[in-house]
Design a protein around this motif. Structure first.
Motif, short mmCIF file in Angstrom:
data_model
loop_
_atom_site.label_atom_id
_atom_site.label_comp_id
_atom_site.label_asym_id
_atom_site.label_seq_id
_atom_site.Cartn_x
_atom_site.Cartn_y
_atom_site.Cartn_z
N HIS A 214 0.99 -1.35 0.04
CA HIS A 214 0.11 0.07 0.01
C HIS A 214 0.84 1.29 -0.04
O HIS A 214 0.63 2.34 -0.77
CB HIS A 214 -0.75 0.09 1.20
CG HIS A 214 -1.95 -1.04 1.06
ND1 HIS A 214 -3.25 -1.06 0.07
CD2 HIS A 214 -2.34 -2.02 2.19
CE1 HIS A 214 -4.11 -2.04 0.48
NE2 HIS A 214 -3.72 -2.69 1.64
N GLN A 216 3.83 1.56 -1.16
CA GLN A 216 4.55 1.79 -2.50
C GLN A 216 3.73 2.52 -3.49
O GLN A 216 3.84 3.27 -4.44
CB GLN A 216 4.95 0.51 -3.05
CG GLN A 216 6.38 0.12 -2.10
CD GLN A 216 6.96 -1.41 -2.64
OE1 GLN A 216 6.06 -2.19 -2.98
NE2 GLN A 216 8.25 -1.44 -2.44
N ARG A 217 2.14 1.83 -3.50
CA ARG A 217 1.50 2.23 -4.43
C ARG A 217 0.87 3.62 -4.13
O ARG A 217 0.48 4.51 -5.19
CB ARG A 217 -0.01 1.44 -4.45
CG ARG A 217 0.22 -0.02 -5.17
CD ARG A 217 -0.91 -0.78 -5.20
NE ARG A 217 -1.37 -1.12 -3.76
CZ ARG A 217 -1.15 -2.34 -3.43
NH1 ARG A 217 -0.20 -3.14 -3.95
NH2 ARG A 217 -1.56 -2.79 -2.08
N ARG A 218 0.74 4.32 -2.76
CA ARG A 218 0.46 5.52 -2.77
C ARG A 218 1.42 6.51 -2.48
O ARG A 218 1.18 7.79 -2.44
CB ARG A 218 -0.36 5.37 -1.44
CG ARG A 218 -1.70 4.64 -1.41
CD ARG A 218 -2.52 4.64 -0.10
NE ARG A 218 -3.78 3.98 -0.49
CZ ARG A 218 -4.91 4.81 -0.11
NH1 ARG A 218 -5.22 5.86 0.37
NH2 ARG A 218 -6.13 4.01 -0.46
#
Length: 440
Positions: A214, A216-218
């Motif tokens: 999460h 890394q994605r955000r």
């Protein structure tokens, strides 16, 4: 002391000081300089006698015996725990946590506790020149609300932990609530977010992997207690586990970092991990010593944090910087191991780098937010002044701070708050003291 409303809280003004320490360039002192604030940002830094007519027309704040520098950045704390200041002292870390702090938290923590405790910590930090703080605690929505109400900059962390608490029951629920909170903070310019898995001994591999994905994605950092004490190392090296899970990156904010080997320091440097040093909390709990001189020599960015007032027991970042310098010297047996100017960097620009805010705050440079503090050197206890930066670190403390600005707004003026309702906060704090004392 009550709220003070005056025109000097304006975002457009000129601050003229005896000394200006911009932090960048390093170890620089500008005598008889002025800082121009326009629309909440630093418009210019100039010798006072060369101020333009346009700037001379702005409201003027004269600080004839003061040092003006960047606002301090406290990169690790648990602000709500200020309500537990002095509740359990002179104890070993795990005893302190298991038999005192966690039990009382289970009994008293709720939304009101978090808001009031965070507000108390913010009041203390503002009066000590801290303009940005990292905060990790339950009910992050209440943490953020307190910072926003007082117009203070913060990285509000979203906790993840195995055991149930007042905010969430499972690791998965912590993460779901964290994602929702992160979404809610997207339009709040003074607030940044971070995931805060508590520690290797309280978070599972599955939760660490979920948090990492999460984050890394955000594009948000991970704030983690790591190598806090020797007791963590009885079943292996937690740093190795974090590396195996993929957490050792420049997005990791590793807090405490005692008990480090030379090889581990090399790995931290190679991964560009940021380190938060909390010297006074570590000394008080006998947790160990963060090898600041070795980390610095390896090129690791090291910032400063106070930790919570339940284990420090104050949020005085000038005192923390002094402790960091002295502890580095004695532990390295080298009086040059950490200079006053380097300690100031740790309390300002290094913290901004850790938070990804080096283009926004952490130094007095045109274009940056006007996050500033002024320290009064006029008293007998601060005279004479030969080297202003050394004086700031080795002589001054929070009690010498006279003004604090965040984004150009003066939140603390001549030692009076401009936003805070002091009487209301004092009453709420006393109510909590009575409640917690009766609950023992």
């Amino acid at each position: 002391m009550t709220k003070l409303q005056t025109s000097n809280t304006t975002h457009d003004c000129v601050i003229s000081a005896r000394w200006v320490v911009p932090v960048v360039p390093h170890n620089t002192v500008l005598e008889h300089h002025s800082v121009v604030i326009q629309r909440g940002r630093i418009g210019a830094v100039t010798p006072t006698h060369t101020l333009s007519q346009e700037h001379q027309a702005l409201p003027r704040i004269h600080l004839p015996e003061h040092l003006l520098t960047a606002g301090l950045i406290n990169t690790h704390g648990h602000a709500a725990m200020t309500l537990l200041r002095g509740y359990a002292d002179d104890l070993e870390l795990m005893d302190w946590l298991n038999h005192h702090i966690w039990p009382v938290e289970n009994r008293v923590v709720n939304e009101a506790f978090v808001y009031d405790g965070t507000s108390l910590a913010i009041a203390e930090m503002i009066a000590g020149g801290t303009t940005t703080a990292t905060d990790t605690y339950f009910f992050p929505d209440q943490v953020a609300r307190a910072y926003l109400d007082q117009h203070m900059r913060a990285q509000v962390c979203m906790p993840v932990v195995q055991f149930p608490n007042a905010w969430a029951s499972t690791e998965a629920q912590h993460i779901d609530k964290a994602l929702s909170f992160d979404d809610d903070m997207k339009d709040k310019p003074l607030i940044r977010t971070a995931f805060a898995p508590h520690a290797p001994y309280t978070v599972t591999d599955q939760a660490f992997s979920s948090v990492l994905g999460h984050a890394q994605r955000r594009g948000i950092p991970i704030h983690l207690h790591l190598h806090e004490a020797a007791s963590e190392l009885t079943d292996g090296r937690p740093l190795e586990r974090m590396e195996a899970l993929g957490l050792l990156t420049h997005h990791l904010q590793a807090v405490h970092m005692t008990q480090l080997s030379s090889r581990e320091i090399e790995r931290l440097a190679a991964a560009r991990v940021h380190v938060v040093h909390c010297p006074e909390s570590n000394m008080k709990l006998a947790s160990g010593i963060c090898p600041v001189a070795a980390l610095k020599a390896a090129g690791v960015n090291v910032a400063l944090g106070t930790d919570g007032a339940a284990s420090n027991n104050n949020l005085d970042m000038l005192e923390e910087a002094r402790s960091a310098a002295l502890l580095a010297k004695v532990s390295a047996q080298d009086s040059t191991a950490l200079t006053a100017a380097e300690a100031l960097d740790m309390a300002t620009i290094n913290g901004a780098r850790l938070l990804g805010l080096a283009d926004e705050t952490g130094s007095i440079e045109p274009g940056k937010a006007a996050d500033l503090m002024a320290v009064d050197f006029s008293g007998f206890g601060t005279r004479p002044v030969y080297h202003p930066i050394s004086h700031l670190i080795y002589v001054a403390s929070a009690s010498h701070v006279s003004h604090t600005w965040v984004a150009g707004e003066c939140l603390y003026q001549d030692r009076q708050y401009t936003r805070l309702d002091v009487q209301s906060l004092q009453g709420r704090v006393e109510n909590w003291r009575q409640h917690i004392e009766q609950d023992r």
